[in-house]
Design a protein around this motif. Structure first.
Motif, PDB file in Angstrom:
ATOM      1  N   THR A  99      14.415  79.249  94.390  1.00 27.71           N
ATOM      2  CA  THR A  99      13.811  79.690  93.146  1.00 27.71           C
ATOM      3  C   THR A  99      13.434  78.440  92.331  1.00 27.71           C
ATOM      4  N   PRO A 100      12.469  78.509  91.426  1.00 27.13           N
ATOM      5  CA  PRO A 100      12.089  77.315  90.660  1.00 27.13           C
ATOM      6  C   PRO A 100      13.274  76.691  89.934  1.00 27.13           C
ATOM      7  N   TYR A 122      10.479  68.644  88.950  1.00 25.42           N
ATOM      8  CA  TYR A 122      10.548  70.105  88.998  1.00 25.42           C
ATOM      9  C   TYR A 122      10.071  70.636  90.347  1.00 25.42           C
ATOM     10  N   TYR A 123      10.638  71.789  90.714  1.00 21.20           N
ATOM     11  CA  TYR A 123      10.402  72.413  92.012  1.00 21.20           C
ATOM     12  C   TYR A 123       9.822  73.807  91.789  1.00 21.20           C
ATOM     13  N   GLY A 124       8.655  74.054  92.355  1.00 17.56           N
ATOM     14  CA  GLY A 124       8.041  75.368  92.223  1.00 17.56           C
ATOM     15  C   GLY A 124       7.216  75.501  90.955  1.00 17.56           C
ATOM     16  N   GLY A 125       6.625  76.676  90.796  1.00 13.11           N
ATOM     17  CA  GLY A 125       5.740  76.916  89.667  1.00 13.11           C
ATOM     18  C   GLY A 125       6.512  77.294  88.420  1.00 13.11           C
ATOM     19  N   ILE A 126       6.601  76.381  87.467  1.00 10.78           N
ATOM     20  CA  ILE A 126       7.312  76.646  86.212  1.00 10.78           C
ATOM     21  C   ILE A 126       6.381  76.410  85.025  1.00 10.78           C
ATOM     22  N   LYS A 127       6.723  76.999  83.904  1.00 11.30           N
ATOM     23  CA  LYS A 127       6.174  76.589  82.617  1.00 11.30           C
ATOM     24  C   LYS A 127       7.169  75.587  82.047  1.00 11.30           C
ATOM     25  N   LYS A 128       6.771  74.335  81.993  1.00 10.41           N
ATOM     26  CA  LYS A 128       7.736  73.268  81.705  1.00 10.41           C
ATOM     27  C   LYS A 128       8.412  73.438  80.351  1.00 10.41           C
ATOM     28  N   VAL A 286       7.431  76.532  97.349  1.00 10.46           N
ATOM     29  CA  VAL A 286       6.577  75.352  97.516  1.00 10.46           C
ATOM     30  C   VAL A 286       5.797  75.440  98.824  1.00 10.46           C
ATOM     31  N   GLY A 287       5.456  76.681  99.223  1.00 15.14           N
ATOM     32  CA  GLY A 287       4.578  76.854 100.363  1.00 15.14           C
ATOM     33  C   GLY A 287       5.250  77.112 101.691  1.00 15.14           C
ATOM     34  N   SER A 288       6.575  77.300 101.684  1.00 10.85           N
ATOM     35  CA  SER A 288       7.329  77.621 102.912  1.00 10.85           C
ATOM     36  C   SER A 288       7.278  76.524 103.958  1.00 10.85           C
ATOM     37  N   GLU A 289       7.029  75.299 103.528  1.00 13.81           N
ATOM     38  CA  GLU A 289       7.008  74.166 104.454  1.00 13.81           C
ATOM     39  C   GLU A 289       8.436  73.726 104.771  1.00 13.81           C
ATOM     40  N   GLY A 290       8.581  72.875 105.784  1.00 12.71           N
ATOM     41  CA  GLY A 290       9.878  72.290 106.093  1.00 12.71           C
ATOM     42  C   GLY A 290      10.651  73.099 107.121  1.00 12.71           C
ATOM     43  N   GLY A 402       1.217  84.132  96.708  1.00 14.41           N
ATOM     44  CA  GLY A 402       1.434  84.234  98.143  1.00 14.41           C
ATOM     45  C   GLY A 402       2.897  84.477  98.453  1.00 14.41           C
ATOM     46  N   THR A 403       3.168  85.040  99.618  1.00 16.52           N
ATOM     47  CA  THR A 403       4.521  85.322 100.069  1.00 16.52           C
ATOM     48  C   THR A 403       4.645  84.918 101.532  1.00 16.52           C
ATOM     49  N   VAL A 404       5.792  85.258 102.130  1.00 17.20           N
ATOM     50  CA  VAL A 404       6.004  84.939 103.544  1.00 17.20           C
ATOM     51  C   VAL A 404       5.368  85.976 104.459  1.00 17.20           C
TER      52      VAL A 404
END
Length: 456
Positions: A99-100, A122-128, A286-290, A402-404
């Motif tokens: 989660t962000p 920061y990780y993921g889509g947040i409103k800073k 973050v795009g399901s990478e890794g 987007g989702t998995v």
């Protein structure tokens, strides 16, 4: 009165109105709130799932009828063998445990103006701006050179201090107010205030004193922070929201609300017709990478092992092509204050059950996995009287997501996004309906307990 051929969404509060439903709902909410309060990182989520699996008789590895595969404390797959052979496919639900949040940088500790700070990324889509001037906790692990893993949780116990990101006072923020939100709040300034008191010796700075605290409390030195995974997350437990307590407020409901509902449903069907699979991935935000994300080969490798153990000689592609899947992810219901960004005719409502997203993506359906009509019709059939909705994520040219689902669709299995609505998504305090939780658990249980699919 509406004609029988006219569709009207069902208010789940009406459907779940009996005293028995109320008692069950309250039990689920208590369990879910405890889970959300305890599990604020993907590692904590995986450890919770391992404990749940162990309590249900799932040893790690492949057993006679169960399987449990944790992966680097970041992802996990659980499976229970069904009566039908694997060649007939599996019933698979996939959620994500990340989660962000704010990650500490590799060399986080600095001192400015007599204040010690931890620098973050920061990780993921947040409103800073939502992360400023609020109590934050530190969760994660530090691994020392000897390989010992040191769990870290600071800011959750009542006697614990919390951390925070300092905000600029309005008296000096004239220039900031004239900037766009993206420019007014810089990612490089999301620094955690972690100390102010200098060391005991005259030459010891505030920075030295903070390092002494870390060593005394956790037993590691500054260099150990380079082999650490530490996250700043909102401090405090999940709470009931509203004068009537009808909502649940907590950090990380996207997507741990679905993790909880899917796990509850998985264990609720002990003798399924089709083999059950529950996969919880990392890195979705973050795009399901890794290696631990949905784009990795973790699912494929695990199912290969299952086929070798439970159905040797069965082509894995046959298992994938015959499987039915759910991307268990939350949806954005109609926001009462921002209705203009929604297509109201195709929006979901809080408290009306979990939401099907036939497709996600953005614009001209770019990045979308589009569920076929046959699968949606079958799903409608198995849900019976359980409340559910069908919706899209906002107006066509305004947003999307987007989702998995598309990563599952790549294997050829049928898949659809299906999950409860969450308001204030990606904020430090997301809000869901407590009645949607019970409806989602029932819907996921119906999926895991379902029979054959008529269309191939």
């Amino acid at each position: 009165m509406a004609k029988t051929w006219e569709y009207q969404p069902v208010n789940a509060w009406r459907r779940y109105a009996s005293p028995a439903h109320e008692a069950r709902r309250e039990e689920l909410v208590r369990e879910c709130a405890a889970f959300l309060s305890q599990c604020k990182t993907e590692r904590e989520t995986v450890h919770w799932l391992l404990a749940q699996a162990a309590s249900q008789g799932f040893p790690q590895g492949i057993g006679e009828g169960t399987a449990c595969f944790p992966f680097r404390d970041k992802a996990i797959i659980l499976a229970r063998r069904g009566r039908r052979p694997l060649a007939h496919g599996v019933r698979l639900m996939a959620a994500h445990g990340d989660t962000p949040h704010l990650d500490l940088k590799q060399r986080p500790l600095v001192e400015e103006a007599q204040v010690a700070l931890f620098k973050t990324h920061y990780y993921g889509g947040i409103k800073k701006y939502q992360w400023l001037a609020r109590p934050l906790a530190l969760h994660g692990v530090v691994v020392t050179r000897d390989g010992v893993v040191h769990p870290v949780v600071v800011g959750e116990a009542p006697e614990d201090p919390v951390l925070t990101i300092l905000d600029l006072l309005p008296h000096l923020a004239k220039a900031q107010k004239e900037q766009s939100v993206d420019k007014a709040f810089e990612g490089e300034k999301l620094n955690l205030a972690v100390g102010h008191r200098p060391g005991k010796a005259e030459e010891e700075s505030v920075r030295h004193a903070v390092l002494a605290v870390l060593h005394d409390r956790f037993g590691f030195a500054e260099q150990d922070l380079m082999s650490a995974e530490l996250q700043a997350v909102p401090a405090g437990p999940a709470r009931r929201v509203g004068l009537d307590g009808s909502m649940l407020g907590a950090y990380g409901q996207d997507d741990r609300l679905c993790v909880f509902a899917a796990a509850t449903a998985f264990f609720a069907v002990p003798e399924p017709e089709f083999t059950q699979v529950l996969v919880v991935w990392d890195r979705e935000e973050v795009g399901s990478e890794g290696a631990s994300g949905a784009k990795s080969r973790f699912l494929r490798y695990t199912l290969e092992d299952l086929v070798d153990a439970w159905a040797p000689g069965t082509p894995l592609r046959q298992v994938f092509l015959a499987s039915l899947a759910v991307s268990a992810d939350v949806h954005c219901p109609l926001d009462p204050d921002y209705q203009d960004v929604h297509d109201k005719a195709n929006a979901s409502l809080l408290g009306h059950g979990p939401v099907f997203s036939k497709y996600t993506g953005h614009g001209g359906k770019y990045g979308a996995s589009d569920a076929d009509a046959e699968y949606i019709a079958w799903f409608r059939h198995i849900l019976g009287d359980i409340p559910w909705q069908m919706a899209v994520m906002g107006k066509v040219d305004i947003g999307g997501g987007g989702t998995v689902a598309k990563d599952l669709a790549a294997y050829g299995m049928r898949v659809v996004d299906f999950g409860p609505g969450v308001l204030s998504m990606h904020s430090p305090f997301e809000v869901s309906s407590v009645v949607d939780l019970i409806a989602t658990v029932d819907a996921y249980t119906a999926f895991y307990g379902s029979g054959g699919f008529p269309c191939r």
